[in-house]
Write an enzyme that holds these catalytic residues in place. Sequence first.
Site, mmCIF file in Angstrom:
data_model
loop_
_atom_site.group_PDB
_atom_site.id
_atom_site.type_symbol
_atom_site.label_atom_id
_atom_site.label_comp_id
_atom_site.label_asym_id
_atom_site.label_seq_id
_atom_site.Cartn_x
_atom_site.Cartn_y
_atom_site.Cartn_z
ATOM 1 N N GLY A 129 47.848 50.636 15.974
ATOM 2 C CA GLY A 129 46.874 50.168 15.011
ATOM 3 C C GLY A 129 46.088 48.928 15.338
ATOM 4 O O GLY A 129 45.095 48.638 14.666
ATOM 5 N N ARG A 168 32.457 59.372 17.027
ATOM 6 C CA ARG A 168 32.796 58.265 16.123
ATOM 7 C C ARG A 168 31.621 57.778 15.260
ATOM 8 O O ARG A 168 31.803 57.530 14.079
ATOM 9 C CB ARG A 168 33.419 57.094 16.898
ATOM 10 C CG ARG A 168 34.655 57.491 17.719
ATOM 11 C CD ARG A 168 35.419 56.291 18.272
ATOM 12 N NE ARG A 168 36.041 55.544 17.216
ATOM 13 C CZ ARG A 168 35.593 54.419 16.734
ATOM 14 N NH1 ARG A 168 34.533 53.849 17.273
ATOM 15 N NH2 ARG A 168 36.202 53.823 15.738
ATOM 16 N N CYS A 217 21.513 69.590 17.315
ATOM 17 C CA CYS A 217 20.674 69.877 16.149
ATOM 18 C C CYS A 217 21.353 69.480 14.850
ATOM 19 O O CYS A 217 21.809 70.324 14.077
ATOM 20 C CB CYS A 217 20.317 71.354 16.138
ATOM 21 S SG CYS A 217 19.447 71.787 17.637
ATOM 22 N N GLU A 218 21.457 68.207 14.608
ATOM 23 C CA GLU A 218 22.047 67.642 13.390
ATOM 24 C C GLU A 218 21.444 66.264 13.210
ATOM 25 O O GLU A 218 21.366 65.501 14.180
ATOM 26 C CB GLU A 218 23.560 67.399 13.571
ATOM 27 C CG GLU A 218 24.396 68.598 13.808
ATOM 28 C CD GLU A 218 25.155 69.070 12.574
ATOM 29 O OE1 GLU A 218 25.027 68.441 11.505
ATOM 30 O OE2 GLU A 218 25.854 70.068 12.712
HETATM 31 N N1 LLP Z 1 50.624 56.439 15.895
HETATM 32 C C1 LLP Z 1 50.217 57.340 14.983
HETATM 33 C C2 LLP Z 1 51.210 58.084 14.219
HETATM 34 C C3 LLP Z 1 48.836 57.550 14.784
HETATM 35 O O1 LLP Z 1 48.437 58.422 13.885
HETATM 36 C C4 LLP Z 1 47.896 56.822 15.560
HETATM 37 C C5 LLP Z 1 46.463 57.026 15.386
HETATM 38 C C6 LLP Z 1 48.382 55.909 16.510
HETATM 39 C C7 LLP Z 1 49.752 55.737 16.636
HETATM 40 C C8 LLP Z 1 47.478 55.093 17.396
HETATM 41 O O2 LLP Z 1 46.729 54.192 16.652
HETATM 42 P P1 LLP Z 1 45.792 53.111 17.380
HETATM 43 O O3 LLP Z 1 46.678 52.126 18.093
HETATM 44 O O4 LLP Z 1 44.913 53.841 18.331
HETATM 45 O O5 LLP Z 1 45.028 52.489 16.279
HETATM 46 N N2 LLP Z 1 39.731 58.763 15.517
HETATM 47 C C9 LLP Z 1 39.801 57.475 14.874
HETATM 48 C C10 LLP Z 1 41.169 56.879 14.972
HETATM 49 C C11 LLP Z 1 42.249 57.783 14.427
HETATM 50 C C12 LLP Z 1 43.615 57.211 14.586
HETATM 51 C C13 LLP Z 1 44.632 58.248 14.336
HETATM 52 N N3 LLP Z 1 45.985 57.816 14.502
HETATM 53 C C14 LLP Z 1 38.749 56.571 15.491
HETATM 54 O O6 LLP Z 1 38.007 57.024 16.359
HETATM 55 O O7 LLP Z 1 38.595 55.420 15.085
#
Ligand code: LLP
Length: 429
Positions: free
Chosen positions: A246, A327, A357-358
């Site tokens: 996160g 994103r 096309c969006e």
């Molecule tokens: N652990 C779990 C259970 C998760 O669901 C995620 C991300 C992570 C770890 C890794 O999180 P990070 O360190 O990358 O924040 N597609 C979105 C982000 C979706 C995150 C989903 N889960 C974006 O492009 O911002």
Amino acid sequence: MNTPHFHYRDGELFAEGVALSTIAKAFGTPSYVYSRASLTENFLAYDQACRAHGRGEGSALICYAVKSNANIAVLNLLSKLGSGFDIVSGGELQRVIAAGGNPHKVIFSGVGKTRDEMQLALSHDILCFNVESIPELHRLNEVALSMGKRARVSLRVNPDVDAKTHPYISTGLKDNKFGIAFEDALPTYRVAASLPNLEVTGIDCHIGSQLLDDAPLLEALDKIIELVDQLASEGIALHHLDIGGGIGICYDQEKPVAVGDYLARLFARIDRWRAEKYDNKPLTIMFEPGRSIVGNAGVLLTEVHYLKHGSSKNFAVVDAAMNDLMRPAMYEAWHGVQVVRPQSHDSHIYDVVGPVCESGDWLARERALAIAPGDLLAIMSAGAYGMTMASNYNTRGRAAEILVDGDQFSLIRRRETAAELFALESIPT
Ligand code: LLP
């Protein structure tokens, strides 16, 4: 932006020691370009912070979130640095194995694991399943029984803290689909402990993504600690605590907490708690970082094809699109745009858009750019959730991926051809 290994040299944007124009010439555009040095440094920020707090191999484990960038070259590099992996599908497990990753350092997250996925993961003896519901506990117990195994489990608890991030990437609040509600955690652990083919080993949470401040993570930690104490009083002793991923990155002007500072605060609390209540009994601490390792280690390289100057807006039509980098369309995410070889063209305010096309097909809005057709642009901070979320919409082959290492570069995924995109289809006879 904080993209230290992407910098200008002699009027041109480089990835480490390689000019991005050299890469475009070799492999075309759109292409994702990753910096090995950047990936390494970002991983080591976690690794070294763990070691600085006396937590080496065995007492801390960084499980890189494969979903953020799943290229096997990236996984291979991280695996060599000692990383474990957080997966969310059988496909990701197969990638980790193909990349040379150690399945005994794999944890399996996600709300919808199928029997086949559980079987595959058990056959590779993964470290732990992060379970998100009672029905999943029962299913896993059945699958393990049928294989004559015991599955190690951790429950993903939803601590109900506000991660203060985009609603689509916030996962720790009561009303989203993730995890087991805090108040249901104890009874769910009792169920887990009663199932003969499960071995309760840990607890985990993940409250959201792109967190700039660690306060919500430390708040989640406090709630998890509370639960661990309650479990211990019932005789359910855990071997690990996984605080999830996160930590955010700087896309524009954001100032995310430094990984080292966050881990210092986290370990201080954990060490104090273990000393006070458990006579320093060891507890492995795990992390699931994705974006903070790969986000600023990659750019999306694209070429300007057309400039459209209108009465109310100007558009720079480039060859990358929402199918390559979802994103902006999906979260209105902001990515920096750098001109690879700045020239003395007139500057205008452009929306940088793709050929799909969006109307939602945009990569950046209202940016002052001095560009002409044929110029290359780098869409910055695109290493995380770029290629992994790419699609073939409009029958567009997905971008190539290139890994730069000093003054060397390698193609780590070639561009898809149109024929490959419909190779699996057939016309009924
Ligand atoms: N652990 C779990 C259970 C998760 O669901 C995620 C991300 C992570 C770890 C890794 O999180 P990070 O360190 O990358 O924040 N597609 C979105 C982000 C979706 C995150 C989903 N889960 C974006 O492009 O911002």
